[in-house]
Design a protein around this motif. Sequence first.
Motif, PDB file in Angstrom:
ATOM      1  N   GLN A  50      12.200 -14.548 -15.787  1.00 23.04           N
ATOM      2  CA  GLN A  50      12.232 -14.645 -17.251  1.00 23.04           C
ATOM      3  C   GLN A  50      13.175 -15.737 -17.725  1.00 23.04           C
ATOM      4  O   GLN A  50      12.878 -16.496 -18.647  1.00 23.04           O
ATOM      5  N   LEU A  51      14.318 -15.868 -17.046  1.00 23.21           N
ATOM      6  CA  LEU A  51      15.325 -16.856 -17.426  1.00 23.21           C
ATOM      7  C   LEU A  51      14.830 -18.280 -17.190  1.00 23.21           C
ATOM      8  O   LEU A  51      15.060 -19.174 -18.015  1.00 23.21           O
ATOM      9  N   THR A  52      14.110 -18.518 -16.089  1.00 25.60           N
ATOM     10  CA  THR A  52      13.728 -19.889 -15.725  1.00 25.60           C
ATOM     11  C   THR A  52      12.380 -20.321 -16.276  1.00 25.60           C
ATOM     12  O   THR A  52      12.098 -21.522 -16.335  1.00 25.60           O
ATOM     13  N   THR A  53      11.533 -19.364 -16.660  1.00 27.53           N
ATOM     14  CA  THR A  53      10.210 -19.742 -17.179  1.00 27.53           C
ATOM     15  C   THR A  53       9.931 -19.185 -18.571  1.00 27.53           C
ATOM     16  O   THR A  53       9.020 -19.675 -19.250  1.00 27.53           O
ATOM     17  N   GLY A  54      10.676 -18.162 -18.983  1.00 26.11           N
ATOM     18  CA  GLY A  54      10.424 -17.531 -20.277  1.00 26.11           C
ATOM     19  C   GLY A  54       9.198 -16.648 -20.296  1.00 26.11           C
ATOM     20  O   GLY A  54       8.818 -16.115 -21.347  1.00 26.11           O
ATOM     21  N   LYS A  55       8.568 -16.459 -19.140  1.00 27.58           N
ATOM     22  CA  LYS A  55       7.339 -15.676 -19.081  1.00 27.58           C
ATOM     23  C   LYS A  55       7.618 -14.244 -18.641  1.00 27.58           C
ATOM     24  O   LYS A  55       8.607 -13.950 -17.976  1.00 27.58           O
ATOM     25  N   HIS A  56       6.702 -13.349 -19.018  1.00 28.35           N
ATOM     26  CA  HIS A  56       6.819 -11.956 -18.620  1.00 28.35           C
ATOM     27  C   HIS A  56       6.286 -11.765 -17.206  1.00 28.35           C
ATOM     28  O   HIS A  56       5.523 -12.590 -16.692  1.00 28.35           O
ATOM     29  N   ALA A  57       6.678 -10.660 -16.591  1.00 27.35           N
ATOM     30  CA  ALA A  57       6.150 -10.274 -15.287  1.00 27.35           C
ATOM     31  C   ALA A  57       5.059  -9.235 -15.478  1.00 27.35           C
ATOM     32  O   ALA A  57       5.039  -8.526 -16.487  1.00 27.35           O
ATOM     33  N   VAL A  58       4.170  -9.131 -14.512  1.00 29.37           N
ATOM     34  CA  VAL A  58       3.098  -8.136 -14.556  1.00 29.37           C
ATOM     35  C   VAL A  58       3.277  -7.202 -13.357  1.00 29.37           C
ATOM     36  O   VAL A  58       3.271  -7.646 -12.210  1.00 29.37           O
ATOM     37  N   VAL A  59       3.452  -5.918 -13.659  1.00 33.12           N
ATOM     38  CA  VAL A  59       3.607  -4.913 -12.602  1.00 33.12           C
ATOM     39  C   VAL A  59       2.407  -3.981 -12.644  1.00 33.12           C
ATOM     40  O   VAL A  59       2.121  -3.365 -13.678  1.00 33.12           O
ATOM     41  N   THR A  60       1.686  -3.897 -11.549  1.00 35.75           N
ATOM     42  CA  THR A  60       0.521  -3.018 -11.437  1.00 35.75           C
ATOM     43  C   THR A  60       0.835  -1.929 -10.429  1.00 35.75           C
ATOM     44  O   THR A  60       1.300  -2.221  -9.314  1.00 35.75           O
ATOM     45  N   SER A  61       0.586  -0.684 -10.813  1.00 42.13           N
ATOM     46  CA  SER A  61       0.934   0.430  -9.944  1.00 42.13           C
ATOM     47  C   SER A  61      -0.120   1.524 -10.009  1.00 42.13           C
ATOM     48  O   SER A  61      -0.755   1.738 -11.052  1.00 42.13           O
ATOM     49  N   SER A  62      -0.275   2.211  -8.881  1.00 44.12           N
ATOM     50  CA  SER A  62      -1.132   3.396  -8.848  1.00 44.12           C
ATOM     51  C   SER A  62      -0.631   4.343  -7.773  1.00 44.12           C
ATOM     52  O   SER A  62      -0.215   3.907  -6.692  1.00 44.12           O
ATOM     53  N   THR A  63      -0.662   5.615  -8.070  1.00 46.80           N
ATOM     54  CA  THR A  63      -0.319   6.645  -7.088  1.00 46.80           C
ATOM     55  C   THR A  63      -1.587   7.199  -6.433  1.00 46.80           C
ATOM     56  O   THR A  63      -1.529   8.212  -5.739  1.00 46.80           O
ATOM     57  N   GLY A  64      -2.720   6.538  -6.678  1.00 45.57           N
ATOM     58  CA  GLY A  64      -3.995   6.991  -6.162  1.00 45.57           C
ATOM     59  C   GLY A  64      -4.900   7.508  -7.258  1.00 45.57           C
ATOM     60  O   GLY A  64      -6.081   7.797  -7.026  1.00 45.57           O
ATOM     61  N   LYS A  65      -4.350   7.601  -8.470  1.00 45.31           N
ATOM     62  CA  LYS A  65      -5.148   8.031  -9.624  1.00 45.31           C
ATOM     63  C   LYS A  65      -5.509   6.782 -10.435  1.00 45.31           C
ATOM     64  O   LYS A  65      -6.074   5.845  -9.916  1.00 45.31           O
ATOM     65  N   GLU A  66      -5.161   6.762 -11.732  1.00 46.51           N
ATOM     66  CA  GLU A  66      -5.453   5.573 -12.539  1.00 46.51           C
ATOM     67  C   GLU A  66      -4.551   4.416 -12.127  1.00 46.51           C
ATOM     68  O   GLU A  66      -3.475   4.599 -11.560  1.00 46.51           O
ATOM     69  N   ILE A  67      -5.031   3.185 -12.445  1.00 44.59           N
ATOM     70  CA  ILE A  67      -4.233   1.981 -12.203  1.00 44.59           C
ATOM     71  C   ILE A  67      -3.598   1.559 -13.518  1.00 44.59           C
ATOM     72  O   ILE A  67      -4.280   1.404 -14.534  1.00 44.59           O
TER      73      ILE A  67
ATOM     74  N   ASN B  97       0.829  -1.207   0.000  1.00 42.70           N
ATOM     75  CA  ASN B  97       0.000   0.000   0.000  1.00 42.70           C
ATOM     76  C   ASN B  97       0.866   1.260   0.000  1.00 42.70           C
ATOM     77  O   ASN B  97       0.527   2.272   0.599  1.00 42.70           O
ATOM     78  N   GLY B  98       2.030   1.165  -0.672  1.00 44.86           N
ATOM     79  CA  GLY B  98       2.958   2.293  -0.735  1.00 44.86           C
ATOM     80  C   GLY B  98       2.477   3.403  -1.653  1.00 44.86           C
ATOM     81  O   GLY B  98       1.356   3.372  -2.168  1.00 44.86           O
ATOM     82  N   PRO B  99       3.328   4.396  -1.915  1.00 43.34           N
ATOM     83  CA  PRO B  99       2.934   5.529  -2.756  1.00 43.34           C
ATOM     84  C   PRO B  99       2.809   5.180  -4.235  1.00 43.34           C
ATOM     85  O   PRO B  99       2.248   5.960  -5.002  1.00 43.34           O
ATOM     86  N   GLY B 100       3.324   3.993  -4.647  1.00 39.81           N
ATOM     87  CA  GLY B 100       3.257   3.606  -6.054  1.00 39.81           C
ATOM     88  C   GLY B 100       4.375   4.228  -6.882  1.00 39.81           C
ATOM     89  O   GLY B 100       5.176   5.029  -6.394  1.00 39.81           O
ATOM     90  N   VAL B 101       4.413   3.846  -8.160  1.00 41.99           N
ATOM     91  CA  VAL B 101       5.400   4.380  -9.115  1.00 41.99           C
ATOM     92  C   VAL B 101       4.641   5.026 -10.263  1.00 41.99           C
ATOM     93  O   VAL B 101       3.662   4.456 -10.772  1.00 41.99           O
ATOM     94  N   ILE B 102       5.070   6.219 -10.697  1.00 41.70           N
ATOM     95  CA  ILE B 102       4.356   6.908 -11.773  1.00 41.70           C
ATOM     96  C   ILE B 102       4.470   6.120 -13.076  1.00 41.70           C
ATOM     97  O   ILE B 102       5.426   5.371 -13.288  1.00 41.70           O
TER      98      ILE B 102
END
Length: 527
Positions: A127-144, A83-88
């Motif tokens: 990525q190296l061990t599975t070949g899959k992408h990561a999903v990063v979800t962020s919000s600063t309190g506005k849009e997600i 529940n941090g400030p998020g990343v723009i």
Amino acid sequence: MAEKTVSAEQLAQKMREVSVAEFFEKNRHLLGYENPTKSLITIIKEAVDNSLDATNEGGILPDIKVSVKEVGVDRFRIIAEDNGPGVIEEKIPLAFGKLLYGSKFHRLRQSRGTQGIGISGAILYSQLTTGKHAVVTSSTGKEIHSVELLIDVTKNDPLIVSHKEEKNPDKWHGIRIEMEAEGRYIEGKQSVLEFLKQTAVANPYAKIIYDGPSGKTTFDRVVNELPIQPKEIKPHPYGVELGILRRMLANTQARNMVGFLTTEFSRVGRSSAEQMLQLAKLDNKKPKDIVHDEAERLHKAIQMVKLVSPPTDCLSPMGEKIIEEGMKKEVEAEFFVAVTRPPAVYRGNPFQIEVGLAYGGKLPADSGAQLYRFANRVPLLYHQSDCATHEATVDTDWRRYGFSQSSGQLPQGPLVILIHFASVYVPYTSEGKQAIADYPEIIKEMKLALQEAGRQLSIYVRQKNKRKEAQLRRDLFERYIPELAESLEKLTDEKKEKIIEGLEKIVKKGVKTDETGNKKEPEAAGK
């Protein structure tokens, strides 16, 4: 037949730059991904460290959720949310998809992460061990914003697979990371659960909910106050090496050497700066005009001038109360003591040592003491024998405090020893960040803290042993009361039952209690 030779031109054609991502892809063990078990813990560690740092800096009491679920043979889906400030929006791909990218590397203040490798290294391993992408979800309190990304290892740049934007009616703020990775899940001393348990000990102001393969565990918040935020300081001259000094001279905006020394360093006033220049036989000229020999003379002169130790408001120790509260929350012991040493300095870097001891209760009495090691509130689970904390502990004579101890070993008995090292720069022995280097100044402070805590513990242990011995004597006396009464009955006219009643009264009267209700020995006769 002569062997075919290769010319310098042919060798030159094969030369190319290696990106930092490509380097760590081949040398993942340097980041802590040495084996499947440790790799899984390292991913959780990097995510939780990021969450704690972000919430602390944002002035937010941390609520952290961690999920580890097996999705295949030795493959796990890991989700970490805070529940941090998020990343723009525009910084999300760089913060999570580029190694050595961050905001902490060049500043001197206590923090968990500093290098900008941690969480992006975890995504690289995934990525190296599975070949899959990561999903990063962020919000600063506005849009997600949800970003699916990979890392281009040849360029050390993020590759955005997709980017979605959603409305945020609940005004949620924070970060959620989801990835799959190869790993091995165990329970015990070196496990995800143990890492989170020790994290809860060192950060009792955080609430951590863990949903693992064996079920859900909640580490509740017991302190509703964030630690004091450390302040950034400038480097102390004693900790600056010659190569760094030359770079600082080339990059400074100062117009003369006195200005350079007084503005680029901490604890250097005008008189100290002039003394350094005099000892180095330098004029007060432009820093950019300083040549190599002059820089070398200046570097030696700096070490000759007596300076005040660096400021210590760049540190944020746990504090004795927090250490005790954290240990009481997770360690089932009967006695707790904590010691925070005054700040000290190694190589110009301020640091502070703290120690906590938990004794007795449900701790195993027939095994060696447990050692909890922390660097800037982060648990260190591996390479214990290579760590300064271990060296200081085994070098402490625990026999003075009522424990048995073999040479070069931890003490024996129902004991948990916590050591916290807080500093603007933690001298880890490797990039895996699991052991602290054994600088003499660090070892000395650790031993002093252990000895101080040990003395306080020994008072309790001696009192407890004294009460135990008194109880044993009482039990022994009570055991022979019937026989004694029978003999006295033959020698006197009193009945056996009355004699027994009288002897029992004597025993009860002789065993008094202290303020806590613990039995203590009777006072000496005649008092």
